[in-house]
Design a protein around this motif. Structure first.
Motif: not given
Length: 218
Positions: A61, A94-96, A146, A154, A156-157, A178
């Motif tokens: 990340v 949350m990013d991405s 993240a 993560s 997020n993932r 990401d």
């Protein structure tokens, strides 16, 4: 007058004195040299400069420019949480990723799967102490981060992998730090996980424009 006979123990005494001197010298040399048995310690890693990006420990990340640590005290939707840090509560976007939109009254109806996405995120982070690896603040004052779980994964993932969020590819990927997200989304879609179990799903950024702004909520 006859002289005194020489002291016969002199040679032995000299040898003893010489041996003691040599032993003391040897001990001094050993004391000054580092012991071979001493374990070497790794040097501490230099702190990252603010704004610097690069691979981080959390499975690749992208590294943040700052971190927040605390407990997640609220999960608003599938990509927004509140973290209670030592200096107060921080709202985190949350990013991405972009999750299905929750409704905000009759003028801004929610998307299908929005509540399922929120519940899935809550199952990952609600009430847990974790680290937020943050990049910036958005126009609403939210920290864009993240969320890194205790096991290094993560969140997020995991949202994208489970089919409860899109890789945020709007505006030609301006919001996508990401780069693992599109492949995770492809796998989730291929497996029919989460929202991908339904046909004709709509990206949240398209929903916000078509439905909320243009009043075309198909």
């Amino acid at each position: 007058m006859r002289g005194k006979p020489p002291f016969r123990g002199g040679s032995k005494l000299t040898a003893v004195v010489v041996a003691l001197i040599l032993a003391a010298a040897g001990a001094l040399v050993n004391w000054l040299q580092p012991s071979d048995r001493q374990e070497s310690r790794p040097s501490a890693a230099a702190p990252s400069a603010p704004g610097r990006s690069g691979p981080a420990a959390a499975g690749g990340v992208p590294q943040g420019s700052y971190t927040l640590t605390g407990t997640i005290v609220n999960v608003a939707d599938g990509d927004t949480v509140t973290l209670r840090a030592p200096d107060g509560q921080r709202r985190i976007r949350m990013d991405s990723i972009d999750a299905p939109e929750e409704g905000h009254g009759p003028e801004q109806p929610g998307q299908p799967d929005a509540e399922a996405a929120r519940k899935h995120l809550a199952s990952l982070v609600a009430g847990k102490a974790l680290t937020a690896q943050c990049y910036e603040q958005d126009q609403y004052g939210r920290d864009v981060c993240a969320l890194i779980l205790d096991d290094g994964r993560s969140a997020n993932r995991l949202q994208v992998e489970a089919g409860y969020a899109w890789a945020y590819t709007a505006r030609k990927g301006d919001y996508l730090r990401d780069k693992a997200m599109p492949e995770l989304q492809r796998q989730a879609k291929e497996a029919g996980r989460g929202l991908w179990a339904r046909p004709n799903v709509t990206q949240p950024w398209k929903w916000r424009y078509d439905c909320w702004r243009q009043r075309q909520c198909g």
